[in-house]
Design a protein around this motif. Structure first.
Motif, PDB file in Angstrom:
ATOM      1  N   VAL A   1       0.841  -1.251   0.025  1.00 41.70           N
ATOM      2  CA  VAL A   1      -0.083   0.024  -0.089  1.00 41.70           C
ATOM      3  C   VAL A   1       0.840   1.181  -0.129  1.00 41.70           C
ATOM      4  O   VAL A   1       0.382   2.265  -0.463  1.00 41.70           O
ATOM      5  N   CYS A   2       1.998   1.317   0.623  1.00 47.15           N
ATOM      6  CA  CYS A   2       3.089   2.345   0.298  1.00 47.15           C
ATOM      7  C   CYS A   2       3.076   2.671  -1.040  1.00 47.15           C
ATOM      8  O   CYS A   2       3.131   4.022  -1.169  1.00 47.15           O
TER       9      CYS A   2
ATOM     10  N   CYS B   1       2.203   6.687  -0.652  1.00 47.47           N
ATOM     11  CA  CYS B   1       2.340   7.259   0.636  1.00 47.47           C
ATOM     12  C   CYS B   1       3.456   8.127   0.896  1.00 47.47           C
ATOM     13  O   CYS B   1       4.548   7.793   0.295  1.00 47.47           O
TER      14      CYS B   1
ATOM     15  N   ASN C   1       5.375   8.474   3.165  1.00 50.36           N
ATOM     16  CA  ASN C   1       6.423   8.328   4.240  1.00 50.36           C
ATOM     17  C   ASN C   1       7.261   6.994   3.645  1.00 50.36           C
ATOM     18  O   ASN C   1       8.068   6.411   4.333  1.00 50.36           O
ATOM     19  N   ILE C   2       7.131   6.734   2.351  1.00 48.64           N
ATOM     20  CA  ILE C   2       7.787   5.647   1.950  1.00 48.64           C
ATOM     21  C   ILE C   2       9.306   5.491   1.936  1.00 48.64           C
ATOM     22  O   ILE C   2       9.895   4.671   2.223  1.00 48.64           O
TER      23      ILE C   2
ATOM     24  N   CYS D   1       9.973   4.976   5.756  1.00 47.07           N
ATOM     25  CA  CYS D   1       9.511   3.405   6.154  1.00 47.07           C
ATOM     26  C   CYS D   1      10.421   2.244   5.701  1.00 47.07           C
ATOM     27  O   CYS D   1      10.854   1.513   6.376  1.00 47.07           O
TER      28      CYS D   1
ATOM     29  N   HIS E   1      10.201  -1.282   6.871  1.00 46.06           N
ATOM     30  CA  HIS E   1       8.577  -1.393   7.405  1.00 46.06           C
ATOM     31  C   HIS E   1       7.937  -0.908   6.241  1.00 46.06           C
ATOM     32  O   HIS E   1       8.039  -0.004   5.666  1.00 46.06           O
ATOM     33  N   ALA E   2       7.267  -2.010   5.862  1.00 41.36           N
ATOM     34  CA  ALA E   2       6.206  -1.759   4.569  1.00 41.36           C
ATOM     35  C   ALA E   2       4.867  -2.313   5.227  1.00 41.36           C
ATOM     36  O   ALA E   2       4.721  -3.271   5.992  1.00 41.36           O
ATOM     37  N   THR E   3       3.858  -1.769   4.456  1.00 40.08           N
ATOM     38  CA  THR E   3       2.444  -2.394   4.435  1.00 40.08           C
ATOM     39  C   THR E   3       2.039  -3.296   3.171  1.00 40.08           C
ATOM     40  O   THR E   3       2.072  -2.686   2.091  1.00 40.08           O
TER      41      THR E   3
ATOM     42  N   ARG F   1      -0.012   7.639   9.401  1.00 40.73           N
ATOM     43  CA  ARG F   1      -0.861   7.075   8.396  1.00 40.73           C
ATOM     44  C   ARG F   1      -1.173   5.898   9.405  1.00 40.73           C
ATOM     45  O   ARG F   1      -0.443   5.679  10.271  1.00 40.73           O
TER      46      ARG F   1
ATOM     47  N   SER G   1      -0.331   2.934   9.498  1.00 38.29           N
ATOM     48  CA  SER G   1       0.700   1.848   9.607  1.00 38.29           C
ATOM     49  C   SER G   1       1.931   2.581   9.886  1.00 38.29           C
ATOM     50  O   SER G   1       2.770   2.028   9.866  1.00 38.29           O
ATOM     51  N   TYR G   2       1.860   3.985   9.970  1.00 37.30           N
ATOM     52  CA  TYR G   2       3.329   4.745  10.136  1.00 37.30           C
ATOM     53  C   TYR G   2       3.566   4.327  11.623  1.00 37.30           C
ATOM     54  O   TYR G   2       3.006   4.726  12.731  1.00 37.30           O
TER      55      TYR G   2
HETATM   56 FE1  SF4 Z   1       3.071   4.523   4.423  1.00 33.69          FE
HETATM   57 FE2  SF4 Z   1       2.201   2.676   6.198  1.00 33.69          FE
HETATM   58 FE3  SF4 Z   1       3.841   2.339   4.146  1.00 33.69          FE
HETATM   59 FE4  SF4 Z   1       5.089   3.382   5.972  1.00 33.69          FE
HETATM   60  S1  SF4 Z   1       4.272   1.429   6.212  1.00 33.69           S
HETATM   61  S2  SF4 Z   1       5.109   4.036   3.710  1.00 33.69           S
HETATM   62  S3  SF4 Z   1       3.143   4.928   6.383  1.00 33.69           S
HETATM   63  S4  SF4 Z   1       1.867   2.852   4.173  1.00 33.69           S
END
Ligand code: SF4
Ligand code: SF4
Length: 290
Positions: free
Chosen positions: A36-37, A42, A44-45, A48, A53-55, A275, A277-278
């Protein structure tokens, strides 16, 4: 307001360039995973992905809905990939993640809305990387939500997240196809079925909501026993998406956070770039330690 509102200084996003960012990108490509990043563009990519850290977005990258704020592609999705759960678990193990966030597009075309794929992903993760804590961010499963939630809860994710996205008055324009009270009931039913699962929800600010409407959403969430709250600034992904009506100041985000804590949320994240998932892993680990 007419036209696009200029971004204020506090919405600063660094271009993603670090080696960690490129490693995460390559791993996602190698495993054929969507995030979703990227799909939601997003801001914040860079940060993150540098921190690995990734969603991860399961069930493909094409959604059966078309929310006015969302950059994910809309159309007829592909068949469910049976290798996706293990590929995702392997990627999680390779990255050494302590916490993973898994979300999906809406799959109104599937008989179970995709609930069984969430279960398979959780089971693959538990087998492959048992120390990783698991946060799922699910769709509303429309009229299948009771059965879907029952099925997912038996797999025992650590955190069950489902976003309300905005205040109920704005649903017809911002989140058509969804029902505010149905989303609240979904989260309430998770808690009733298994009180040990933390529940979480979030809204975007800057879509034209009033302050008292935001307070009311917080009250509704607490009535549904929701534990964690996220609030972030809505950013218009492309000119065809809903306009930003306001850039909420960092001070106003802090004021909302103070009110939310007073209302009893266990954890509150509220800032322009927050966000769903941030910092989710860090926040969850800190919360468990207290
Ligand atoms: Fe954005 Fe969440 Fe992916 Fe970080 S983990 S880039 S806040 S979607
Ligand atoms: Fe985007 Fe979710 Fe709406 Fe689909 S249902 S368009 S993924 S916000």
């Amino acid at each position: 307001l007419s036209g696009r509102v200029r971004k204020p200084d506090w919405i600063r996003v660094k271009a993603p360039t670090s080696p960690g960012y490129h490693e995460t990108r390559k791993l996602m490509r190698d495993k054929g995973l969507a995030t979703v990043c990227e799909e939601a563009a997003c801001p914040n990519i860079g940060e993150c992905w540098t921190k690995k850290h990734a969603t991860v977005m399961i069930l493909g990258d094409v959604c059966t809905r078309a929310c006015a704020f969302c950059n994910v592609k809309t159309g007829m999705p592909r068949k469910v990939d049976p290798h996706e759960p293990q590929n995702l678990a392997d990627a999680c193990a390779e990255m050494g993640l302590e916490h993973i966030v898994i979300t999906s597009v809406d799959r109104d075309d599937l008989p179970d809305g995709g609930a069984s794929q969430f279960v398979k992903v959780i089971e693959a993760l538990r087998r492959t990387t048992p120390d990783t804590t698991i946060e799922i961010l699910t769709p509303d499963f429309r009229n299948k939500h009771e059965r879907a939630v029952e099925v997912i809860v038996t797999a025992r994710p650590d955190v069950y997240n489902h976003n309300l996205e905005t205040v109920p008055r704005l649903y017809p324009t911002i989140r058509p196809g969804a029902r505010y009270y149905a989303s609240l009931r979904l989260l309430e039913s998770v808690k009733k079925l298994d009180p040990s699962i933390f529940t979480k929800s979030g809204i975007m600010l800057g879509l034209g909501e009033e302050r008292l409407e935001v307070h009311q959403v917080m009250d509704d969430m607490r009535s549904a026993d929701i534990d964690f709250l996220t609030m972030g600034q809505y950013l218009q992904p492309t000119p065809k998406h809903a306009k930003v009506m306001e850039f909420v100041t960092p001070a106003a985000f802090n004021a909302y956070a103070a009110i939310a804590r007073a209302k009893g949320f266990l954890q509150v994240a509220s800032s322009p770039l927050t966000r769903s998932s941030y910092h989710a892993g860090k926040d969850f680990a800190e919360m468990k330690a207290t």
